[in-house]
Every structure is written in C-alpha cells, then in structure tokens.
Design a protein around this motif. Structure first.
Motif, PDB file in Angstrom:
ATOM      1  N   ASP A 167       7.542  43.182  26.343  1.00  0.00           N
ATOM      2  CA  ASP A 167       7.505  43.117  24.879  1.00  0.00           C
ATOM      3  C   ASP A 167       6.160  43.594  24.343  1.00  0.00           C
ATOM      4  O   ASP A 167       6.096  44.290  23.324  1.00  0.00           O
ATOM      5  N   SER A 168       5.082  43.212  25.032  1.00  0.00           N
ATOM      6  CA  SER A 168       3.743  43.639  24.599  1.00  0.00           C
ATOM      7  C   SER A 168       3.590  45.152  24.694  1.00  0.00           C
ATOM      8  O   SER A 168       3.026  45.795  23.802  1.00  0.00           O
ATOM      9  N   VAL A 169       4.108  45.737  25.774  1.00  0.00           N
ATOM     10  CA  VAL A 169       4.041  47.193  25.937  1.00  0.00           C
ATOM     11  C   VAL A 169       4.843  47.883  24.838  1.00  0.00           C
ATOM     12  O   VAL A 169       4.393  48.876  24.244  1.00  0.00           O
ATOM     13  N   ALA A 170       6.050  47.358  24.545  1.00  0.00           N
ATOM     14  CA  ALA A 170       6.889  47.962  23.502  1.00  0.00           C
ATOM     15  C   ALA A 170       6.212  47.871  22.140  1.00  0.00           C
ATOM     16  O   ALA A 170       6.221  48.843  21.369  1.00  0.00           O
ATOM     17  N   ARG A 171       5.613  46.732  21.822  1.00  0.00           N
ATOM     18  CA  ARG A 171       4.921  46.590  20.530  1.00  0.00           C
ATOM     19  C   ARG A 171       3.714  47.509  20.448  1.00  0.00           C
ATOM     20  O   ARG A 171       3.430  48.080  19.398  1.00  0.00           O
ATOM     21  N   ALA A 172       2.982  47.641  21.557  1.00  0.00           N
ATOM     22  CA  ALA A 172       1.814  48.529  21.562  1.00  0.00           C
ATOM     23  C   ALA A 172       2.233  49.979  21.321  1.00  0.00           C
ATOM     24  O   ALA A 172       1.578  50.711  20.569  1.00  0.00           O
ATOM     25  N   GLU A 173       3.337  50.406  21.953  1.00  0.00           N
ATOM     26  CA  GLU A 173       3.821  51.765  21.752  1.00  0.00           C
ATOM     27  C   GLU A 173       4.266  51.984  20.310  1.00  0.00           C
ATOM     28  O   GLU A 173       3.979  53.026  19.712  1.00  0.00           O
ATOM     29  N   LEU A 174       4.965  50.994  19.743  1.00  0.00           N
ATOM     30  CA  LEU A 174       5.394  51.103  18.349  1.00  0.00           C
ATOM     31  C   LEU A 174       4.199  51.155  17.408  1.00  0.00           C
ATOM     32  O   LEU A 174       4.175  51.915  16.446  1.00  0.00           O
ATOM     33  N   THR A 175       3.198  50.315  17.694  1.00  0.00           N
ATOM     34  CA  THR A 175       2.005  50.283  16.843  1.00  0.00           C
ATOM     35  C   THR A 175       1.273  51.617  16.880  1.00  0.00           C
ATOM     36  O   THR A 175       0.841  52.138  15.841  1.00  0.00           O
ATOM     37  N   ASP A 176       1.118  52.187  18.067  1.00  0.00           N
ATOM     38  CA  ASP A 176       0.458  53.491  18.189  1.00  0.00           C
ATOM     39  C   ASP A 176       1.242  54.566  17.447  1.00  0.00           C
ATOM     40  O   ASP A 176       0.659  55.424  16.763  1.00  0.00           O
ATOM     41  N   LEU A 177       2.564  54.527  17.562  1.00  0.00           N
ATOM     42  CA  LEU A 177       3.409  55.517  16.898  1.00  0.00           C
ATOM     43  C   LEU A 177       3.301  55.389  15.379  1.00  0.00           C
ATOM     44  O   LEU A 177       3.170  56.390  14.659  1.00  0.00           O
ATOM     45  N   ALA A 178       3.342  54.154  14.878  1.00  0.00           N
ATOM     46  CA  ALA A 178       3.230  53.931  13.437  1.00  0.00           C
ATOM     47  C   ALA A 178       1.852  54.343  12.924  1.00  0.00           C
ATOM     48  O   ALA A 178       1.722  54.984  11.875  1.00  0.00           O
ATOM     49  N   ASP A 179       0.810  53.988  13.660  1.00  0.00           N
ATOM     50  CA  ASP A 179      -0.552  54.319  13.243  1.00  0.00           C
ATOM     51  C   ASP A 179      -0.763  55.829  13.222  1.00  0.00           C
ATOM     52  O   ASP A 179      -1.371  56.368  12.283  1.00  0.00           O
ATOM     53  N   LEU A 180      -0.266  56.525  14.230  1.00  0.00           N
ATOM     54  CA  LEU A 180      -0.403  57.986  14.277  1.00  0.00           C
ATOM     55  C   LEU A 180       0.312  58.630  13.094  1.00  0.00           C
ATOM     56  O   LEU A 180      -0.202  59.586  12.483  1.00  0.00           O
ATOM     57  N   THR A 181       1.483  58.098  12.743  1.00  0.00           N
ATOM     58  CA  THR A 181       2.258  58.672  11.643  1.00  0.00           C
ATOM     59  C   THR A 181       1.544  58.504  10.307  1.00  0.00           C
ATOM     60  O   THR A 181       1.404  59.467   9.541  1.00  0.00           O
ATOM     61  N   VAL A 182       1.091  57.291   9.995  1.00  0.00           N
ATOM     62  CA  VAL A 182       0.463  57.071   8.690  1.00  0.00           C
ATOM     63  C   VAL A 182      -0.869  57.803   8.594  1.00  0.00           C
ATOM     64  O   VAL A 182      -1.259  58.252   7.506  1.00  0.00           O
ATOM     65  N   ARG A 183      -1.565  57.959   9.705  1.00  0.00           N
ATOM     66  CA  ARG A 183      -2.823  58.705   9.662  1.00  0.00           C
ATOM     67  C   ARG A 183      -2.579  60.197   9.431  1.00  0.00           C
ATOM     68  O   ARG A 183      -3.393  60.865   8.793  1.00  0.00           O
ATOM     69  N   ARG A 184      -1.479  60.697   9.945  1.00  0.00           N
ATOM     70  CA  ARG A 184      -1.120  62.101   9.694  1.00  0.00           C
ATOM     71  C   ARG A 184      -0.813  62.315   8.213  1.00  0.00           C
ATOM     72  O   ARG A 184      -1.242  63.309   7.615  1.00  0.00           O
ATOM     73  N   VAL A 185      -0.081  61.372   7.630  1.00  0.00           N
ATOM     74  CA  VAL A 185       0.208  61.459   6.199  1.00  0.00           C
ATOM     75  C   VAL A 185      -1.087  61.323   5.397  1.00  0.00           C
ATOM     76  O   VAL A 185      -1.320  62.061   4.425  1.00  0.00           O
ATOM     77  N   ALA A 186      -1.934  60.382   5.790  1.00  0.00           N
ATOM     78  CA  ALA A 186      -3.196  60.147   5.072  1.00  0.00           C
ATOM     79  C   ALA A 186      -4.093  61.373   5.111  1.00  0.00           C
ATOM     80  O   ALA A 186      -4.776  61.693   4.125  1.00  0.00           O
ATOM     81  N   ARG A 187      -4.103  62.090   6.228  1.00  0.00           N
ATOM     82  CA  ARG A 187      -4.940  63.295   6.327  1.00  0.00           C
ATOM     83  C   ARG A 187      -4.517  64.335   5.298  1.00  0.00           C
ATOM     84  O   ARG A 187      -5.364  64.960   4.645  1.00  0.00           O
ATOM     85  N   ASP A 188      -3.210  64.511   5.111  1.00  0.00           N
ATOM     86  CA  ASP A 188      -2.726  65.462   4.105  1.00  0.00           C
ATOM     87  C   ASP A 188      -3.032  64.961   2.695  1.00  0.00           C
ATOM     88  O   ASP A 188      -3.398  65.749   1.813  1.00  0.00           O
ATOM     89  N   LEU A 189      -2.883  63.661   2.476  1.00  0.00           N
ATOM     90  CA  LEU A 189      -3.111  63.112   1.140  1.00  0.00           C
ATOM     91  C   LEU A 189      -4.561  63.299   0.690  1.00  0.00           C
ATOM     92  O   LEU A 189      -4.822  63.504  -0.494  1.00  0.00           O
TER      93      LEU A 189
END
Length: 284
Positions: free
Chosen positions: A46-68
């Motif tokens: 469960d910890s590994v799955a949450r860490a992967e989800l967190t990294d994926l979510a963080d990478l996505t919002v940072r990509r959007v933030a860079r364009d913004l």
C-alpha cells in the motif's frame, strides 16, 4: 555374520500417522507465520502504491504549473464547471521602440504600417521569434485589448536585422496591424510586447474508480476558453483520475492565483488527493 533382527527392521522410519501429524503441525505453524507477515507485506504494498500515485500526481500538477507561469497576462480562462483551463503561453517578450527613444528610421506601428522595431538581445533557442508566432501588446483580456478577439494580436510574417552591433535593433513584419485601429488606442505604458504561440488547454476527464485522465490540448486555433473535445492535438498527462478541477482567482487585475485539485485512484484501492496553487503575474 549375523542376520538382522526382524524387530529392529520393523521399527525403522516413520509411520503414516507420524507423517500426517508432522504435516498438520507444519501447516499450523505456516498459517500462524502467514498471519503475522501478511499485514506488514500488505502495508508495504500500500505504501509503494501511494508513493507511486503521489509522484504521478505531483509530476502532473508541476507540469501544468510550469505552463501557467508562462501564461500571457489576463489570458487564463477556466470553464464554469472547473473542468478545463485555457491560456496563451508566452514564448518571449521585449520592448518596442517609440519616438522618445530617438532611434533614426524606426517604424512606429501604432501610427500605421505593418512593421514594428524592437531593441535588445535577439531571443534565441526555444525563445527565438519565428514566422507564425503572435505579437501581443497590453493584453487586458477585454476589448479593445483582447488577444482572443485578435484586437491586440498580430501574426508575425518575418523578422529581419536592422542593426546587430550597436543598437541591436530588429524589425518584425506583421501580417496585419490591429493596433492602429484600436478605439481607444491601447499602447503599453512601458512599451512592452509579448510573443506567444497558439492557446493551450488542460482538460479534466474524471471518472469513478480512477478510470479518468487529464489531457493537454493545443494546435486548435484561437478559441476563447475550452476547445472542442477532439480538436487539435491531444496528449494524456496522467491517467487514474477520479476527480480534478481548476479555479482562478483574480486580484486587482495585476496578479492571480490558480488552484489545481487532482485526485488519483487505483482499482485495487488507494487514493491520493493533491492541491497545488500557482501565482500568476497579470501585469501586461
């Protein structure tokens, strides 16, 4: 040599009952061990799955933030339901020449004509000004200074060098000149301009159970707000989206705060919710 004792031969090895007892005891011990190991292993997974989800979510919002952070001032538009956010991306910018600069032979595009001069280092690399880019002045997001309505936006036809050694003066040839016909005229107080490409949009396609996605959409032409769902070029930023939204808060027209909410989920269970805020400078 003496013959082996028949009684001793009969007592060698295990009986069937003894073997069954050993198997039962080993099974009981295995069940006990598994009972204590299963929960730590499940917790690790469960910890590994949450860490992967967190990294994926963080990478996505940072990509959007860079364009913004590169958004053209006052060009951000969020859909009423918060599902999409659209804006022009600034490629580069500079200062155009005016009469007060006292540069001989400069082109005053505000008075008419289809050429504009600017001075300073010529942008290079990813910031290089190319034919097809758009020249924007003093974008306020409302008429007569609205890039979406092309009242303060002109396509660049060509760029030429006037003086590359002393004044570093360059000239842009525009396909049209909407600036000279603005009513009232809306020049930039600091003689600033922006070079932008076509608008881009980020779209939330949320679905229960993490079956949704967030996509980036571009090359669909100049459209105010969200384009058609299948227009232009579309790339998937992330999947597993169960919920997401955008919000835009304007503050006195000079700055704004964009809030990105993203929730990712995996079918096996586990959800990550991430909220990210981006400060946007709206000074044109």
């Amino acid at each position: 040599m003496t013959a082996p004792n028949v009684k001793d031969l009969r007592q060698a090895g295990f009986t069937l009952i003894e073997a069954v007892i050993v198997i039962v005891v080993i099974g009981v011990l295995g069940a006990i061990v598994a009972l204590f190991i299963r929960m730590p292993l499940q917790g690790y997974q469960d910890s590994v799955a949450r860490a992967e989800l967190t990294d994926l979510a963080d990478l996505t919002v940072r990509r959007v933030a860079r364009d913004l952070r590169l958004a053209l001032p006052n060009s951000i538009i969020v859909a009423a339901d918060g599902s999409t956010i659209s804006f022009f991306i600034t490629k580069t910018g500079g200062r155009y020449l005016v009469a007060e600069d006292e540069v001989p032979g400069f082109k005053d595009f505000l008075a008419g004509g289809d050429e504009v001069d600017f001075a300073g280092p010529r942008p290079a690399g990813k910031q290089e000004i190319l034919p097809g880019d758009s020249f924007v002045v003093n974008n306020l997001g409302v008429a007569p200074a609205d890039a979406y309505a092309s009242t303060n936006l002109a396509q660049i036809e060509a760029i030429s060098v006037i003086d590359d050694t002393n004044f570093h003066q360059y000239r842009l040839k525009l396909e049209s000149n909407p600036f000279a016909t603005q009513i009232p005229p809306m020049p930039s107080a600091g003689s600033r301009f922006h070079i932008v490409g076509p608008p881009v949009s980020y779209r939330c396609n949320a679905a229960a159970g993490g079956a949704g996605s967030m996509t980036r959409q571009w090359d669909y032409g100049i459209v105010r707000g969200a384009p058609a769902a299948n227009a232009g070029t579309i790339s998937v930023m992330t999947r597993r989206v169960s919920n997401c939204s955008f919000s835009y808060g304007d503050s006195a027209g000079r700055s704004a705060l964009v809030t990105i909410r993203l929730e990712l989920e995996v079918p096996e269970g586990g959800t990550v919710k991430l909220v990210h805020q981006v400060h946007v400078d709206n000074t044109p």
